[in-house]
Design an enzyme around this catalytic site. Structure first.
Site, PDB file in Angstrom:
ATOM      1  N   GLY A 193     -17.062  20.619   4.116  1.00 23.44           N
ATOM      2  CA  GLY A 193     -17.285  20.511   2.681  1.00 23.44           C
ATOM      3  C   GLY A 193     -17.186  19.058   2.294  1.00 23.44           C
ATOM      4  O   GLY A 193     -16.212  18.378   2.633  1.00 23.44           O
ATOM      5  N   ARG A 214     -19.591  12.728  10.490  1.00 23.72           N
ATOM      6  CA  ARG A 214     -20.627  13.594   9.893  1.00 23.72           C
ATOM      7  C   ARG A 214     -21.590  12.684   9.141  1.00 23.72           C
ATOM      8  O   ARG A 214     -21.156  11.856   8.332  1.00 23.72           O
ATOM      9  CB  ARG A 214     -20.036  14.622   8.922  1.00 23.72           C
ATOM     10  CG  ARG A 214     -19.116  15.669   9.515  1.00 23.72           C
ATOM     11  CD  ARG A 214     -19.797  16.681  10.411  1.00 23.72           C
ATOM     12  NE  ARG A 214     -20.817  17.482   9.756  1.00 23.72           N
ATOM     13  CZ  ARG A 214     -20.585  18.637   9.143  1.00 23.72           C
ATOM     14  NH1 ARG A 214     -19.359  19.119   9.051  1.00 23.72           N
ATOM     15  NH2 ARG A 214     -21.583  19.329   8.616  1.00 23.72           N
ATOM     16  N   ASP A 229     -23.904  18.285  -0.769  1.00 26.30           N
ATOM     17  CA  ASP A 229     -23.332  17.314   0.155  1.00 26.30           C
ATOM     18  C   ASP A 229     -23.809  15.897  -0.133  1.00 26.30           C
ATOM     19  O   ASP A 229     -23.113  14.937   0.196  1.00 26.30           O
ATOM     20  CB  ASP A 229     -23.687  17.692   1.599  1.00 26.30           C
ATOM     21  CG  ASP A 229     -22.844  18.856   2.083  1.00 26.30           C
ATOM     22  OD1 ASP A 229     -21.854  18.607   2.782  1.00 26.30           O
ATOM     23  OD2 ASP A 229     -23.164  20.009   1.742  1.00 26.30           O
ATOM     24  N   ASN A 247     -27.991  20.205   0.530  1.00 18.90           N
ATOM     25  CA  ASN A 247     -26.908  21.187   0.617  1.00 18.90           C
ATOM     26  C   ASN A 247     -27.161  22.055   1.839  1.00 18.90           C
ATOM     27  O   ASN A 247     -28.131  21.864   2.579  1.00 18.90           O
ATOM     28  CB  ASN A 247     -26.839  22.021  -0.659  1.00 18.90           C
ATOM     29  CG  ASN A 247     -25.559  22.829  -0.754  1.00 18.90           C
ATOM     30  OD1 ASN A 247     -24.459  22.289  -0.591  1.00 18.90           O
ATOM     31  ND2 ASN A 247     -25.664  24.119  -0.995  1.00 18.90           N
TER      32      ASN A 247
END
Length: 362
Positions: free
Chosen positions: A60, A100, A250, A260
């Site tokens: 998340g 990430r 995101d 997303n």
């Protein structure tokens, strides 16, 4: 659990991470083990935090950013002293940044930590200053989620004050943030206001964040839900009784395009076709004004094993796999963007520029 230091204290029903003062460790609720087991992972340095982000212990966009901030502080606390703090901590910052690629909150938080590092590099208490900043980032995220939840619920009420059927995708709840949630924060606030008849939860393949995480959060709080396979979304929307599709993000480009969880783009197309309103809920730290449009957003591609193997058991034979984690929803499919600075109807480049120039709404 109560969190917060220096701001208002908030009691959270679901806590994805916290700072263990006694052990000087970052504690992460291992989201890979949910919903069957609630296990905590202790992180003692930046490398362990980066691994936890990469391996989906914590996920998340807002939660990733918070964890990374604590990771920088952990590294400084482990070193205790350096004659050249920026040089000593840069490898840790680089390692966290590589964990990430899509979630911009990661880079936003690391930028704040890096600026503080440069500003206080000569201060003897630099590690404590970095820890305080990480805690401030964490608390500010909770405050932002509470504000967004209230704004989104008020918007839902303005359109219809009767209990409504909502749909959400992936997990944009407390587990994806500092606690409380973005999309689920709106749903929580709407439920408290008596506005929720049922939440349709898309299972969200291949990691099943909807069925494992979102459903777990909603069940804990007795919010009525119905789980469905991802491919049933259009069928459910066609019935016409789902009024809102509510998702997180995101990364959001300067023109309002939204990256997303994979499947969000299809939902936005389906929602527009069937007359359901489409709401994106995200803090302004998710908005990347350096990227002109969604085509510039890097899309993470994860390992083929996620589609070929489940719980160690092969699902099929080896073959080439396409496993993008995110997709990009064009801004013209989005009815409303809810942030802690306010609501933007039909977001575009001009409205986002105006939004980012505002002071915080609350």
């Amino acid at each position: 659990m109560a969190v917060g230091r220096g701001m208002r204290e908030v009691t959270l029903d679901v806590v994805p991470l916290y700072w263990d003062e006694a052990q000087a460790r970052l504690m992460l609720l291992d989201q890979r083990r949910l919903p069957h087991a609630e296990e905590w992972l202790a992180c003692a340095n930046a490398a362990e935090v980066a691994r936890a982000i990469r391996e989906m212990v914590v996920r998340g966009a807002p939660a990733i950013g918070i964890a990374a901030a604590y990771g920088v502080a952990l590294e400084a606390l482990a070193l205790q002293h350096s004659d050249n703090w920026p040089a000593a901590l840069q490898p840790a910052i680089d390692q966290l940044a590589a964990s990430r690629p899509t979630a911009v909150n990661l880079f936003w938080a690391l930028k704040l930590m890096g600026e503080a590092l440069q500003r206080h590099a000569r201060q003897a208490d630099l590690p404590q200053r970095l820890l305080q900043l990480a805690e401030d980032i964490h608390q500010a995220d909770i405050e932002a989620s509470l504000s967004m939840g209230q704004l989104g619920a008020e918007l839902i009420a303005r359109h219809d004050r009767h209990p409504q059927r909502l749909m959400t995708h992936c997990n944009a709840g407390a587990l994806a943030t500092g606690g409380y949630g973005t999309a689920l924060g709106v749903i929580r606030a709407a439920h408290a206001a008596g506005l929720v008849e049922c939440v349709h939860v898309n299972e969200t393949r291949p990691w099943l964040q909807g069925s494992r995480l979102t459903a777990w959060e909603l069940l804990r709080e007795d919010i009525p839900l119905q789980l469905n396979v991802d491919s049933a979304a259009a069928h459910l929307l066609k019935a016409g009784d789902i009024s809102w599709v509510i998702v997180g993000a995101d990364r959001i480009a300067a023109n309002g395009d939204v990256a997303n969880k994979i499947g969000t783009y299809a939902l936005a197309v389906q929602a527009m076709h069937h007359g359901a309103r489409f709401m994106v809920v995200a803090p302004t730290s998710t908005i990347d004004m350096q990227l002109d449009c969604g085509e510039d957003i890097p899309i993470e591609e994860r390992d083929a094993e996620e589609l070929l193997v489940l719980n160690g058991q092969p699902l099929t034979v080896p073959m080439p796999v396409c496993n993008p984690v995110f997709d990009v929803t064009p801004a013209d499919l989005i009815d409303v963007l809810v942030t802690e600075k306010g609501i933007v109807e039909r977001p575009d480049a001009d409205s986002l520029a105006a939004l980012m120039s505002r002071d915080r709404l609350h």
